[in-house]
Design an enzyme around this catalytic site. Sequence first.
Site, short mmCIF file in Angstrom:
data_model
loop_
_atom_site.label_atom_id
_atom_site.label_comp_id
_atom_site.label_asym_id
_atom_site.label_seq_id
_atom_site.Cartn_x
_atom_site.Cartn_y
_atom_site.Cartn_z
N TYR A 193 0.82 -1.19 0.13
CA TYR A 193 0.04 -0.12 -0.07
C TYR A 193 0.92 1.25 -0.20
CZ TYR A 193 -4.96 1.27 0.58
OH TYR A 193 -6.25 1.58 0.17
N THR B 261 -2.01 6.25 -22.30
CA THR B 261 -2.16 4.91 -21.59
C THR B 261 -0.84 4.27 -21.90
OG1 THR B 261 -2.85 4.09 -23.78
CG2 THR B 261 -4.56 4.47 -22.16
N ARG C 113 -1.63 -2.06 -18.50
CA ARG C 113 -2.73 -1.46 -18.57
C ARG C 113 -2.67 -0.53 -17.60
NH1 ARG C 113 -6.12 -3.24 -22.29
NH2 ARG C 113 -7.75 -2.00 -21.45
N GLU D 77 -0.16 4.97 -0.67
CA GLU D 77 -0.81 6.22 -1.00
C GLU D 77 0.19 7.31 -0.84
OE1 GLU D 77 -5.42 5.69 0.52
OE2 GLU D 77 -4.12 6.46 1.86
N ASP E 218 -5.09 14.27 -25.59
CA ASP E 218 -5.25 12.82 -25.19
C ASP E 218 -4.54 11.99 -26.05
OD1 ASP E 218 -6.23 10.39 -24.60
OD2 ASP E 218 -8.33 11.10 -24.42
N LYS F 207 -1.43 -0.20 -25.32
CA LYS F 207 -1.64 -0.07 -26.72
C LYS F 207 0.00 -0.15 -27.25
CE LYS F 207 -5.74 2.97 -26.32
NZ LYS F 207 -5.91 2.92 -24.65
#
Length: 437
Positions: A82, A254, A263, A84, A228, A257
């Site tokens: 974890y 991303t 991903r 954060e 984008d 691709k």
Amino acid sequence: MSTPLPTQGVSAAAATGAAAPDRPRGDWAHGLDALTRQDPEIAGLLLAEADRQARGLQLIAAENFTSPAVLAALGSPLANKYAEGYPGARHHGGCEVVDLAERTAVERAKALFGAEHANVQPHSGSSAVLAAYAALLRPGDTVLAMALPQGGHLTHGSPANFSGRWFDFVGYGVRRDTGLIDYDQVRALAGEHRPQAIVCGSISYPRHPDYAAFRDIADDVGAYLIADAAHPIGLIAGGAAPSPVPYADVVCATTHKVLRGPRGGLILCRAALAGRVDRAVFPFTQGGAQMHTVAAKAVAFGEAATPAFTAYAHQVVANARLLAAALAAEGVAVTTGGTDTHIVTGDVSALALDAVTARARLAAAGIVLDICGLPHGTAHGLRLGTAAVTTQGMREPEMARIAVLLGAALRGDGPDGGPRAAVTELVRAFPPYPAHI
């Protein structure tokens, strides 16, 4: 000759089949033994999906095959952590190792794209766009973006998406005569509506945007420019497409691709916006970073910085251009007359088919692709890409062969109305995960 696995009803026993000599396991599956012992049902499904990917032509423009190294990072103990916050400022202890992983990913992304700042935490491309909007806009602000029927993404103003519910989107489109972005319309709409931000990017536009023109229009109306670049970012990394980084205030992308990573999402921006972007990702839109995915992004950025990836990116474009020309010869009306990228879109109505029927015929032949809207209210068309088949090692001769097979499937030629056997023969020569990478 092997037969394709069914898409439904795959039993664990049938799918696992560890003794099958032609099963495309390769390096990625070396850690599968523990899963097979613990949960053979899920292990079988993993192998079934590996078979599905290896036994057909994967032409979905948004998909690719990651390297075994990327898959190894995804399946690592970093999945347990974890984290954060950001390196050096976490809300959890024990982050000294994952801090190094994230810093490595950030520095590699900045170097790869020549960016002043990078945030590697977004869970997806849509998450990256959401964070960009959160960093620059307020609910109710006006945004100018490519209209969805012209090729825009859901995050560019769809009423079913947060973007269309929280912001006032105005859509620009493409010219009827060329299919290219109508920059005169973009300028006129910007002058009329005075948007707070302009978005350039699309899910199906096969040409390079003119980022300098978008920058000039944004400056004229005092708007932020958001690029984008989810689809072209891998081509940009390989020097096969122009970069929006020198022009845009924020670039969203991303990491799968064409970039061939895990991903996930990525944001690049100017240093002056770094704090706003980082706060928009965490804590505003996301919680803890997925550190195994962040590490896998670092691996992908490292791979993309190599000469081999540069050659790959240019081959992706060469393959797409050849495939577009060959599809036109098969009766598919290719939009814009060709492509500059990995994307090819086309209208099959001249073959007396609608896009849904065409996709079903192609799927029956083992050819997997998407459908998309075509501009100006015409019928839906096919959208395909060359990133995955290029990763498999296919080049121009195979693209010519793929076009012939696609044409045969659309027409219903061959035994049983389709070229399934010929597709299987082709892809068996180019396994995505051979036993020795």
